[in-house]
Design an enzyme around this catalytic site. Structure first.
Site, mmCIF file in Angstrom:
data_model
loop_
_atom_site.group_PDB
_atom_site.id
_atom_site.type_symbol
_atom_site.label_atom_id
_atom_site.label_comp_id
_atom_site.label_asym_id
_atom_site.label_seq_id
_atom_site.Cartn_x
_atom_site.Cartn_y
_atom_site.Cartn_z
ATOM 1 N N CYS A 84 -28.431 71.929 2.916
ATOM 2 C CA CYS A 84 -29.867 72.215 2.907
ATOM 3 C C CYS A 84 -30.122 73.016 4.177
ATOM 4 C CB CYS A 84 -30.643 70.900 2.943
ATOM 5 S SG CYS A 84 -32.389 71.096 3.331
ATOM 6 N N ASP A 130 -38.014 79.920 1.665
ATOM 7 C CA ASP A 130 -37.594 78.510 1.656
ATOM 8 C C ASP A 130 -38.851 77.675 1.426
ATOM 9 O OD1 ASP A 130 -35.923 76.178 2.108
ATOM 10 O OD2 ASP A 130 -36.885 75.994 4.059
ATOM 11 N N SER A 131 -38.671 76.366 1.249
ATOM 12 C CA SER A 131 -39.827 75.494 1.094
ATOM 13 C C SER A 131 -40.593 75.334 2.413
ATOM 14 C CB SER A 131 -39.366 74.123 0.621
ATOM 15 O OG SER A 131 -38.488 73.573 1.580
ATOM 16 N N GLU A 156 -39.601 69.251 9.509
ATOM 17 C CA GLU A 156 -40.956 69.795 9.337
ATOM 18 C C GLU A 156 -41.930 69.205 10.366
ATOM 19 O OE1 GLU A 156 -42.150 72.278 7.290
ATOM 20 O OE2 GLU A 156 -40.090 72.665 6.659
ATOM 21 N N CYS A 185 -32.489 78.488 0.670
ATOM 22 C CA CYS A 185 -32.857 77.129 0.298
ATOM 23 C C CYS A 185 -31.786 76.590 -0.639
ATOM 24 C CB CYS A 185 -34.220 77.181 -0.412
ATOM 25 S SG CYS A 185 -34.721 75.596 -1.096
ATOM 26 N N TYR A 216 -39.245 70.461 -1.519
ATOM 27 C CA TYR A 216 -38.874 70.774 -2.900
ATOM 28 C C TYR A 216 -37.829 69.770 -3.421
ATOM 29 C CZ TYR A 216 -40.765 75.636 -2.766
ATOM 30 O OH TYR A 216 -41.556 76.766 -2.709
ATOM 31 N N GLY A 217 -37.053 69.254 -2.502
ATOM 32 C CA GLY A 217 -35.808 68.566 -2.862
ATOM 33 C C GLY A 217 -35.935 67.289 -3.662
ATOM 34 N N HIS A 260 -32.569 73.262 6.012
ATOM 35 C CA HIS A 260 -33.276 72.560 7.088
ATOM 36 C C HIS A 260 -32.289 71.871 8.048
ATOM 37 C CE1 HIS A 260 -36.990 72.946 4.734
ATOM 38 N NE2 HIS A 260 -37.659 72.436 5.757
HETATM 39 N N1 DGL Z 1 -34.458 73.883 2.859
HETATM 40 C C1 DGL Z 1 -34.357 73.479 1.520
HETATM 41 C C2 DGL Z 1 -32.968 73.322 1.036
HETATM 42 O O1 DGL Z 1 -32.139 74.049 1.548
HETATM 43 C C3 DGL Z 1 -35.434 72.679 0.893
HETATM 44 C C4 DGL Z 1 -35.661 71.322 1.397
HETATM 45 C C5 DGL Z 1 -36.795 70.659 0.680
HETATM 46 O O2 DGL Z 1 -37.851 71.279 0.576
HETATM 47 O O3 DGL Z 1 -36.636 69.533 0.211
HETATM 48 O O4 DGL Z 1 -32.662 72.561 0.167
#
Ligand code: DGL
Length: 272
Positions: free
Chosen positions: A187, A11-12, A153, A74, A43-44, A189
């Site tokens: 997501c 994942d990120s 985070e 992710c 990443y998003g 997270h």
């Molecule tokens: N946990 C990730 C997801 O499921 C990435 C979130 C991110 O880095 O923006 O989209």
């Protein structure tokens, strides 16, 4: 046939731990190699080409550990680069979109489903397309919640955290008006904020945890491919990150309920 090789999860950042938590519970004798790209999170909000580049680097890192299954835990990677990854790999692969959409389709009674995710995930309409393929009658309400990832985070994961509760309310009030009965945490997270999200949405809305559903689905893939580990000894997961391990170690330890000291190693992901 069985395999003692590891399951590679990435994942990120911390989000994929929502899958790891379930892996540790349902497959304790499987070795987990986890990579969190904490040096490049989030990443998003990035372009599709950057997300794809990162996804391939992360995967190359895991392949170096001789894994038998790659799990893109992710939503962003699964939505933007999932099919390209699957096409390139010659071992089994799963992202989070398919298993999560299936679970939501099973859960909903009134056919009104909310999806929250990063800007890239929502922009791709990956969950909506998948859900409406499963049942064209589904009404799907999509919403990007970009502030949720930095909250996680930075460790704002307590159910009663006032900042988190405020941000949850600010984002989700428009979804609350749509009388959805099911909400996809699209997501990985977001399950770390599920206490505050559930409190706000109320008990009439079922939350679907993309990390949890993906771990369940991964177990199914391993079983179908005869790749489960026969050795019954409990395995300790190994964690790798692309920035300093400290924050990751503390927040992950809190979320997974285990002592993470000396279990997280920093690597240089740009070299992959
Ligand atoms: N946990 C990730 C997801 O499921 C990435 C979130 C991110 O880095 O923006 O989209």
């Amino acid at each position: 046939m069985s395999s003692s090789e590891a399951i590679g999860v990435f994942d990120s950042g911390l989000g994929g731990l929502s899958a790891v938590k379930e892996f540790l519970h349902i497959l304790p004798n499987e070795k987990i190699i986890y990579f969190g790209d904490t040096g490049r999170v989030p990443y998003g909000n990035r372009s599709n080409s950057t997300i794809s580049k990162y996804a391939f680097q992360d995967t190359r890192f895991l392949l170096e550990h001789n894994v038998k299954l790659v799990v893109a835990a992710c939503g962003t990677v699964s939505s933007v680069a999932g099919e390209a990854l699957r096409a390139k790999l010659d071992i089994p692969y799963t992202g989070v979109v398919n298993p999560t959409a299936f679970a939501a389709a099973e859960k909903t009674r009134n056919k009104k489903i909310g999806v929250i995710g990063t800007a890239a995930t929502i922009g791709s309409h990956s969950y909506k397309n998948r859900l409406q393929k499963l049942n064209p009658e589904f009404e799907v309400f999509e919403l990007a919640c970009p502030l949720f990832v930095p909250l996680v985070e930075n460790g704002f994961i307590g159910q009663d955290d006032q900042i988190t509760r405020l941000v949850v309310k600010r984002y989700l009030s428009e979804l609350k008006e749509q009388s959805i009965d099911t909400l996809i945490l699209g997501c990985t997270h977001y399950p770390l904020l599920s206490g505050a999200i559930q409190d706000y949405m109320g008990s009439g809305v079922a939350l679907v945890d993309s990390g949890y559903e993906t771990a369940l689905y991964s177990a199914k893939i391993l079983k179908e491919n005869n790749l489960l580990n026969d050795n019954k000894a409990t395995q300790n997961p190994e964690f790798f990150v692309s920035d300093t391990p400290d924050d990751f170690q503390n927040i992950a330890g809190l979320f997974l309920g285990r002592d993470m000291e000396h279990t997280v190693t920093q690597i240089d992901i740009e070299s992959y």
